[in-house]
Design a protein around this motif. Structure first.
Motif, PDB file in Angstrom:
ATOM      1  N   THR A 140      96.263 -78.762   3.831  1.00 22.46           N
ATOM      2  CA  THR A 140      95.469 -79.985   3.690  1.00 22.46           C
ATOM      3  C   THR A 140      94.089 -79.669   3.118  1.00 22.46           C
ATOM      4  N   PHE A 175     102.446 -86.170   3.334  1.00 23.40           N
ATOM      5  CA  PHE A 175     103.150 -85.277   4.246  1.00 23.40           C
ATOM      6  C   PHE A 175     104.238 -86.076   4.967  1.00 23.40           C
ATOM      7  N   TRP A 176     105.409 -85.479   5.056  1.00 21.20           N
ATOM      8  CA  TRP A 176     106.500 -85.991   5.889  1.00 21.20           C
ATOM      9  C   TRP A 176     106.864 -84.881   6.866  1.00 21.20           C
ATOM     10  N   GLN A 177     106.930 -85.206   8.152  1.00 20.92           N
ATOM     11  CA  GLN A 177     107.297 -84.205   9.141  1.00 20.92           C
ATOM     12  C   GLN A 177     108.620 -84.573   9.807  1.00 20.92           C
ATOM     13  N   ARG A 191      98.403 -87.047  13.283  1.00 17.31           N
ATOM     14  CA  ARG A 191      97.893 -86.649  11.963  1.00 17.31           C
ATOM     15  C   ARG A 191      98.027 -87.785  10.939  1.00 17.31           C
ATOM     16  N   HIS A 193     100.817 -88.611   9.563  1.00 16.62           N
ATOM     17  CA  HIS A 193     101.849 -88.217   8.605  1.00 16.62           C
ATOM     18  C   HIS A 193     103.073 -89.114   8.715  1.00 16.62           C
TER      19      HIS A 193
END
Length: 346
Positions: A140, A175-177, A191, A193
């Motif tokens: 990041t 972002f993908w988590q 976050r 995300h």
């Protein structure tokens, strides 16, 4: 609703001159190119190592090639396992994909769950979570810093660096988590995300996880857009009960093979993705297998709970399955134009 793809190419192994190891990758690329033409929105590609099954290991390399052959398809990683990678080198490589594709990268990341991969890299599974969090912080910062910086952490130290090239998407690719446990989902939301939910959990469990994320996002002040949640599902359009049963048998055999190499020697792998990955009941309930009407009824349950983005795993390069789903299922859920995920390029 939006529909994308989830999965990977597979390279054959063998020593004879008649074995074309690249055939599986080439077929998959053509599959994804056709998917774009059929109206699918994205392709999320896995990262795995040391399987012996020829799964994709160099995800960003493959996405670079796909990006050159497509024009609108979102290019997703599902997921790059951060504990195994130098985060600065990874930030540079991912930024390059985003740049060359005109801002189409969806950066999916995870902690990893397969024991054999951690063992192969000689990275303790017990360090997965802190390595993951530190890597996200570094990436990041690398993507948002226009000046040189230094970072001194537990696992990584960098001095006087600036990451190039800059990403096209601002402030950076979304972002993908991947997450499934409640605490993990809440950390994703902390976050801000986007969330990837696995293909194995039954529909009711998937809806519960979706709700946990929505609640946590609102509690953290980020707001909530259902397009921030990608729900993976296996899919197969069948004409008869026998075709459906055979497809479930094939899926379960593959799942059990992967479950075996993922489990820890002590049998104590607590990753959420392992909870349902080798049970027939969960396979039958979670997978979008059956006639178009049967598939639509399952999707309606997800849609009625707020789910708007499905990532479909068709088991490789079954082009007719891809076409039938686009022709006989997708139109029932496409009354409105697709909406891009928050943070994604228009």
């Amino acid at each position: 609703m939006r529909f994308g793809l989830f999965g990977a190419a597979q390279a054959q192994r063998g020593g004879g001159p008649d074995v074309d190891s690249a055939a599986g990758f080439k077929d998959y690329i053509e599959y994804v190119i056709e998917a774009e033409a059929l109206g699918y929105d994205s392709a999320f590609i896995v990262e795995h190592h040391f399987t012996g099954f020829g799964q994709v290991s160099a995800t960003l390399n493959l996405l670079t090639w796909i990006g050159a052959r497509t024009s609108t398809l979102r290019l997703g990683t599902a997921v790059i396992v951060l504990p195994w990678h130098n985060p600065v080198l990874l930030a540079e490589q991912a930024a390059t994909v985003d740049l060359l594709s005109g801002g189409r990268l969806d950066f999916g990341v995870g902690k990893g769950y397969r024991h054999n991969e951690f063992a192969g890299f000689r990275v303790p599974m017990e360090e997965a979570a802190p390595r993951f969090e530190e890597a996200i912080d570094i990436i990041t910062r690398a993507w948002t810093s226009n000046e040189r910086f230094s970072f001194h952490g537990r696992f990584w130290r960098f001095d006087d660096i600036i990451v190039e090239p800059p990403t096209v998407q601002a402030p950076h690719p979304p972002f993908w988590q991947g997450a499934g446990h409640e605490d993990s989902i809440r950390r994703v939301a902390a976050r801000g995300h986007n969330l990837l939910l696995d293909q194995f959990a039954p529909i009711d469990e998937t809806i519960r996880r979706f709700g946990t994320y929505k609640t946590a996002m609102l509690a953290n002040g980020f707001g909530f857009d259902p397009m921030q949640v990608g729900v993976a599902r296996a899919f197969f359009v069948a004409d008869t009960p026998e075709e459906k049963a055979a497809a479930i048998d094939r899926r379960l055999a593959a799942q059990r093979r992967l479950h075996a190499i993922s489990q820890r020697p002590d049998g104590n792998n607590t990753a959420s993705i392992m909870a349902f990955s080798d049970t027939r009941e969960a396979s039958e309930e979670s997978a979008l297998y059956g006639t178009p009407d049967e598939i639509c009824r399952k999707i309606e349950r997800l849609r009625d709970a707020g789910v708007r983005y499905l990532l479909l795993n068709g088991g490789g390069t079954a082009r007719e399955n891809l076409r039938r789903f686009a022709r006989e299922v997708m139109p029932h859920f496409r009354s409105e134009p697709p909406v891009r995920a928050r943070g994604a390029a228009a």
